[in-house]
Design an enzyme around this catalytic site. Structure first.
Site, short mmCIF file in Angstrom:
data_model
loop_
_atom_site.label_atom_id
_atom_site.label_comp_id
_atom_site.label_asym_id
_atom_site.label_seq_id
_atom_site.Cartn_x
_atom_site.Cartn_y
_atom_site.Cartn_z
N HIS A 153 61.53 30.34 100.30
CA HIS A 153 62.61 31.32 100.39
C HIS A 153 63.41 31.14 101.68
O HIS A 153 64.64 31.28 101.69
CB HIS A 153 62.05 32.74 100.32
N HIS A 208 53.89 34.96 103.95
CA HIS A 208 53.90 33.81 104.84
C HIS A 208 53.55 34.24 106.26
O HIS A 208 53.66 35.42 106.62
CB HIS A 208 55.28 33.14 104.85
#
Length: 265
Positions: free
Chosen positions: A184, A226
């Site tokens: 992303h 993440h």
């Protein structure tokens, strides 16, 4: 005056004593001197030469002097894990910012690869100008390049996602179980730089594009998807990916076959 016979007997006795002394075995550890009865002691302890012990295997050695680079990397990893856990305030419904989690998941979908690919293909099919098709063709090339590089790096690094992450992501593949780098974040940096360079936008819209990219990267850490370094490297990789796309820019002059095939469809 001694008689000759007595002198002969004394000399015979002396010679016999000397011969007996010469025939006696020399005691170990003693050494006879040259002219007198002087003895010197020799060492009775013979130390045999021993070979040096074999080196220990690499895994059994203890590094008592670690390198500065190793210490720095371990410290950076510890800070990364600690900061990522602190910022994961939307990792679950029971987290401190759990009420914001649905909004963060909606933002997650806005940076997913599938909506961007489908949207680009739709716009490319509806475009009726050569300039528009050229821009959209290169945007499609950029998105495919991003998917390929991110999947390759995730398969090579194989860094697991944070322990506090919930695997409820939107449309995942096999490599999506790994976290480095953030796809992303790479896509946000790539698309935002692409839009800012090839679309004429007002200043408020340009600021909005940059904010979208930044907040999307931050949301990956807040959702627990993440670590901080995954997102930071993802931004860097996405920025560099646009440079590759700009260098290999597709146009009707250097890639006429692609544009001719698309026009026939």
């Amino acid at each position: 005056m001694p008689s000759p016979r007595r002198n002969v007997e004394v000399r015979a006795l002396a010679a016999s004593a000397f011969e007996q002394q010469q025939q006696q075995p020399q005691q170990p550890g003693l050494r006879r001197g040259g002219g007198g009865q002087r003895f010197e002691f020799k060492s009775l302890l013979a130390v045999p030469s021993q070979a040096p012990p074999p080196p220990l295997p690499e895994e059994d050695r203890i590094d008592l002097n670690p390198s500065f680079l190793g210490i720095a990397l371990r410290s950076l990893l510890a800070i990364d894990l600690w900061l990522s856990k602190k910022l994961g305030v939307c990792a679950g419904e029971s987290s401190s910012w759990g009420s914001v989690r649905p909004l963060m998941k909606l933002l997650e979908i806005s940076g997913h690869g599938i909506p961007w690919l489908l949207g680009t293909l739709y716009c490319l099919s509806r475009s009726d100008s050569w300039a528009g098709r050229e821009v959209l063709m290169n945007l499609l090339f950029a998105l495919l390049l991003d998917l390929l590089l991110v999947a390759l790096l995730k398969g090579l690094v194989r860094r697991r996602r944070p322990a506090h992450n919930q695997m409820d992501m939107f449309v995942t593949l096999s490599v999506d179980k790994y976290s480095f780098p953030s796809g992303h974040a790479t896509r946000a940096a790539l698309v935002s730089r692409f839009i800012l360079n090839h679309l004429v936008l007002a200043i408020p819209l340009r600021v909005l594009v940059v904010l979208w990219a930044f907040i999307l990267g931050l949301s990956r850490v807040m959702l627990g998807r993440h670590n901080v370094t995954d997102v930071a490297f993802g931004f860097f990789l996405g920025y560099m990916q646009y440079s590759i796309v700009d260098y290999c820019w597709l146009s009707p002059h250097n890639a006429p076959v692609l544009f001719v095939l698309w026009n026939q469809q």
